[in-house]
Design a protein around this motif. Sequence first.
Motif, PDB file in Angstrom:
ATOM      1  N   PHE A  10       0.819  -1.375   0.030  1.00 28.49           N
ATOM      2  CA  PHE A  10      -0.243   0.181   0.023  1.00 28.49           C
ATOM      3  C   PHE A  10       0.812   1.186  -0.018  1.00 28.49           C
ATOM      4  N   GLY A  11       1.933   1.313   0.829  1.00 29.72           N
ATOM      5  CA  GLY A  11       3.002   2.357   0.835  1.00 29.72           C
ATOM      6  C   GLY A  11       3.580   2.530  -0.613  1.00 29.72           C
ATOM      7  N   GLN A  12       3.769   1.341  -1.407  1.00 33.73           N
ATOM      8  CA  GLN A  12       4.374   1.871  -2.858  1.00 33.73           C
ATOM      9  C   GLN A  12       3.274   2.265  -3.656  1.00 33.73           C
ATOM     10  N   GLN A  13       1.891   2.031  -3.428  1.00 41.12           N
ATOM     11  CA  GLN A  13       0.625   2.677  -4.240  1.00 41.12           C
ATOM     12  C   GLN A  13       0.889   4.119  -3.702  1.00 41.12           C
ATOM     13  N   LEU A  14       0.789   4.508  -2.576  1.00 46.71           N
ATOM     14  CA  LEU A  14       0.801   5.845  -2.191  1.00 46.71           C
ATOM     15  C   LEU A  14       1.935   6.670  -2.774  1.00 46.71           C
ATOM     16  N   TYR A  15       3.143   5.946  -2.831  1.00 45.51           N
ATOM     17  CA  TYR A  15       4.270   6.749  -3.315  1.00 45.51           C
ATOM     18  C   TYR A  15       4.067   6.897  -4.792  1.00 45.51           C
ATOM     19  N   LYS A  16       3.557   6.074  -5.515  1.00 41.34           N
ATOM     20  CA  LYS A  16       3.442   6.366  -6.874  1.00 41.34           C
ATOM     21  C   LYS A  16       2.387   7.344  -7.259  1.00 41.34           C
ATOM     22  N   LEU A  17       1.230   7.085  -6.300  1.00 41.65           N
ATOM     23  CA  LEU A  17       0.228   8.215  -6.425  1.00 41.65           C
ATOM     24  C   LEU A  17       0.789   9.756  -6.103  1.00 41.65           C
ATOM     25  N   GLN A  18       1.626   9.772  -5.070  1.00 38.78           N
ATOM     26  CA  GLN A  18       2.154  11.199  -4.981  1.00 38.78           C
ATOM     27  C   GLN A  18       2.972  11.588  -6.043  1.00 38.78           C
ATOM     28  N   TYR A  22       1.637  14.987  -7.781  1.00 40.33           N
ATOM     29  CA  TYR A  22       2.794  16.325  -7.571  1.00 40.33           C
ATOM     30  C   TYR A  22       3.290  16.697  -9.085  1.00 40.33           C
ATOM     31  N   LYS A  23       3.426  15.703  -9.811  1.00 39.37           N
ATOM     32  CA  LYS A  23       3.446  15.925 -11.107  1.00 39.37           C
ATOM     33  C   LYS A  23       2.559  17.034 -11.951  1.00 39.37           C
ATOM     34  N   VAL A  24       1.389  16.925 -11.738  1.00 40.53           N
ATOM     35  CA  VAL A  24       0.498  17.997 -12.255  1.00 40.53           C
ATOM     36  C   VAL A  24       0.611  19.363 -11.471  1.00 40.53           C
ATOM     37  N   GLU A  25       0.862  18.990 -10.121  1.00 37.80           N
ATOM     38  CA  GLU A  25       1.235  20.553  -9.619  1.00 37.80           C
ATOM     39  C   GLU A  25       2.433  21.224 -10.164  1.00 37.80           C
ATOM     40  N   ALA A  26       3.596  20.328 -10.409  1.00 40.92           N
ATOM     41  CA  ALA A  26       4.816  21.107 -11.069  1.00 40.92           C
ATOM     42  C   ALA A  26       4.332  21.611 -12.495  1.00 40.92           C
ATOM     43  N   ASP A  27       3.688  20.791 -12.971  1.00 44.26           N
ATOM     44  CA  ASP A  27       3.243  21.562 -14.355  1.00 44.26           C
ATOM     45  C   ASP A  27       2.534  22.905 -13.981  1.00 44.26           C
ATOM     46  N   LEU A  28       1.620  22.875 -12.938  1.00 44.77           N
ATOM     47  CA  LEU A  28       0.891  24.119 -12.943  1.00 44.77           C
ATOM     48  C   LEU A  28       1.475  25.220 -12.517  1.00 44.77           C
ATOM     49  N   ILE A  29       2.659  25.111 -11.688  1.00 45.63           N
ATOM     50  CA  ILE A  29       3.414  26.329 -11.097  1.00 45.63           C
ATOM     51  C   ILE A  29       4.503  26.327 -11.825  1.00 45.63           C
ATOM     52  N   GLY A  30       4.833  25.427 -12.715  1.00 47.08           N
ATOM     53  CA  GLY A  30       6.288  25.919 -13.700  1.00 47.08           C
ATOM     54  C   GLY A  30       7.405  25.606 -12.858  1.00 47.08           C
ATOM     55  N   PHE A  31       7.395  24.376 -12.081  1.00 51.35           N
ATOM     56  CA  PHE A  31       8.437  24.089 -10.921  1.00 51.35           C
ATOM     57  C   PHE A  31       8.671  22.643 -11.054  1.00 51.35           C
ATOM     58  N   ALA A  32       9.570  22.157 -11.649  1.00 51.49           N
ATOM     59  CA  ALA A  32       9.600  20.643 -11.519  1.00 51.49           C
ATOM     60  C   ALA A  32      10.247  20.273 -10.340  1.00 51.49           C
ATOM     61  N   ASP A  33      11.010  20.955  -9.477  1.00 49.18           N
ATOM     62  CA  ASP A  33      11.820  20.325  -8.412  1.00 49.18           C
ATOM     63  C   ASP A  33      11.116  20.542  -7.229  1.00 49.18           C
ATOM     64  N   ILE A  34       9.838  20.314  -7.006  1.00 53.35           N
ATOM     65  CA  ILE A  34       9.024  20.294  -5.910  1.00 53.35           C
ATOM     66  C   ILE A  34       9.348  19.367  -4.954  1.00 53.35           C
ATOM     67  N   PRO A  35       9.787  19.140  -3.908  1.00 54.63           N
ATOM     68  CA  PRO A  35      10.277  18.106  -3.024  1.00 54.63           C
ATOM     69  C   PRO A  35       9.622  16.833  -2.972  1.00 54.63           C
ATOM     70  N   PRO A  36       8.347  16.627  -3.264  1.00 54.70           N
ATOM     71  CA  PRO A  36       7.575  15.220  -3.222  1.00 54.70           C
ATOM     72  C   PRO A  36       8.178  14.614  -4.502  1.00 54.70           C
ATOM     73  N   LEU A  37       8.553  15.146  -5.524  1.00 55.91           N
ATOM     74  CA  LEU A  37       9.021  14.575  -6.704  1.00 55.91           C
ATOM     75  C   LEU A  37      10.411  14.379  -6.719  1.00 55.91           C
ATOM     76  N   LEU A  38      11.077  14.874  -5.748  1.00 54.11           N
ATOM     77  CA  LEU A  38      12.498  14.454  -5.607  1.00 54.11           C
ATOM     78  C   LEU A  38      12.569  13.361  -4.458  1.00 54.11           C
ATOM     79  N   GLU A  39      11.636  13.041  -3.681  1.00 48.74           N
ATOM     80  CA  GLU A  39      11.795  12.229  -2.498  1.00 48.74           C
ATOM     81  C   GLU A  39      11.881  10.821  -3.078  1.00 48.74           C
ATOM     82  N   THR A  40      12.778  10.221  -2.322  1.00 47.56           N
ATOM     83  CA  THR A  40      13.028   8.613  -2.713  1.00 47.56           C
ATOM     84  C   THR A  40      11.878   7.899  -1.911  1.00 47.56           C
ATOM     85  N   TYR A  41      11.685   6.750  -2.255  1.00 46.96           N
ATOM     86  CA  TYR A  41      10.872   5.775  -1.700  1.00 46.96           C
ATOM     87  C   TYR A  41      11.359   5.710  -0.041  1.00 46.96           C
ATOM     88  N   GLU A  42      12.528   5.487   0.173  1.00 49.65           N
ATOM     89  CA  GLU A  42      13.300   5.320   1.597  1.00 49.65           C
ATOM     90  C   GLU A  42      12.881   6.526   2.298  1.00 49.65           C
TER      91      GLU A  42
END
Length: 159
Positions: A10-18, A22-42
Amino acid sequence: MKIRDLDSDFGQQLYKLQKKSYKVEADLIGFADIPPLLETYEQFIHCNESFICFLEGDVLAGAISYTKENRLMRICRMVVHPDYFRQGIADALLNDLQLQGGWEKISVSTGKMNLPARKLYEKNGFTHKEDIEAAPHLFISIFEKEHSFYVRHDKKHHE
């Protein structure tokens, strides 16, 4: 559904959902390096946040995470699967979060240019407090909501 164990399927599913959300938010705000997109699963599974999830049948359609300290609740993540946008899932998650109790104030931040998120928080009683420059050309809006301690008493409860 409340979940604490992120080191699971379930955690893997949640990580993929995140990542999708957040990819949609990154596109909306024009900034690709938002922390949740850079976060590793660990990093994700050791975030020390509590999660409330929204299931649509067997599908993980959304989630909200939070921390609570000294009666301040901080919303850390709000994610909805893009296939389930505009179906009231974020509203439902915010409502469930507020039922957790033990808080006097809720704080949340979102990209200043993320108009759907800004509207969501304002519609749910949050007040815009300030905008801060989190990185060059990236502005974050901070919202807060005070607990009203108002208890609704309608006829049905007294009958």
